[in-house]
Design an enzyme around this catalytic site. Sequence first.
Site, short mmCIF file in Angstrom:
data_model
loop_
_atom_site.label_atom_id
_atom_site.label_comp_id
_atom_site.label_asym_id
_atom_site.label_seq_id
_atom_site.Cartn_x
_atom_site.Cartn_y
_atom_site.Cartn_z
N GLU A 172 -0.20 -7.06 14.15
CA GLU A 172 -1.13 -7.68 15.09
C GLU A 172 -1.43 -9.03 14.87
OE1 GLU A 172 -4.26 -4.38 16.14
OE2 GLU A 172 -3.88 -4.14 14.17
N ARG B 252 0.83 -1.00 -0.10
CA ARG B 252 -0.26 0.14 0.01
C ARG B 252 0.74 1.37 0.03
NH1 ARG B 252 -4.07 -0.81 4.85
NH2 ARG B 252 -2.19 -1.61 5.68
#
Length: 231
Positions: free
Chosen positions: A118, A81
């Site tokens: 995460e 991204r």
Amino acid sequence: MNEFENELNEVTCENESKALMTAQELKATIREIPDFPKPGILFYDITTLLKNADAYEALIASIADSLRGLDVDVVIGPEARGFVIGSAVAYAIHAGFVVARKPGKLPSDVYRFSYGLEYGSDTLEIHKDAIQPGQRVAIVGPTGCGKTTLINLLMRFYDADRGSIRIDGIKTYDVSRKSLRENFGMVLQETWIKNATVRENIAFGRPSADTEEIIRAAKAAHSYSFIRIGR
């Protein structure tokens, strides 16, 4: 006492509605997907922002404006991204663009670092000759692409799984964290202000700062004009 000094003393730190609306409008174009890629993770899908021409233009312009005047030589965009945002920002500020890619994607000699997420871990690689000594680098990309990870590695909030980071040829592992961090200034993506004047907030880290130092800090943070018109 000049006009700006008066405002520093009198104006309290409140968000400008215009700036807040702009940020919220951009945020509204990002799709939130709960429990992706695994339960308990809230994923921010920026494809909905990217397909909105006005939002994409505003995002790139905002980031580019914050970098102008900083003499940035190259922009790093972490895969994937970071590519679509970092390359556009690099073009806007007339800087070079360097990719940080997943393992095995770059053809020449690379530096590699791994870091935790995460929902697991990841590894990025960068060509050894991508950045030259003395160049000023901006790391650009959306949430979750690795920007904070790079800064955390530089400042040793955690250490790389493999390899080393050198500053002026000295491994960061060979100096204390305290002495290392004295050479960095870090501004987190989440900020806090106290219920006080602009002057007191700017001088929070150096309460003895005089007006000239505070004005210089405001200009360096690109907030000088915002404060001057922010009554």
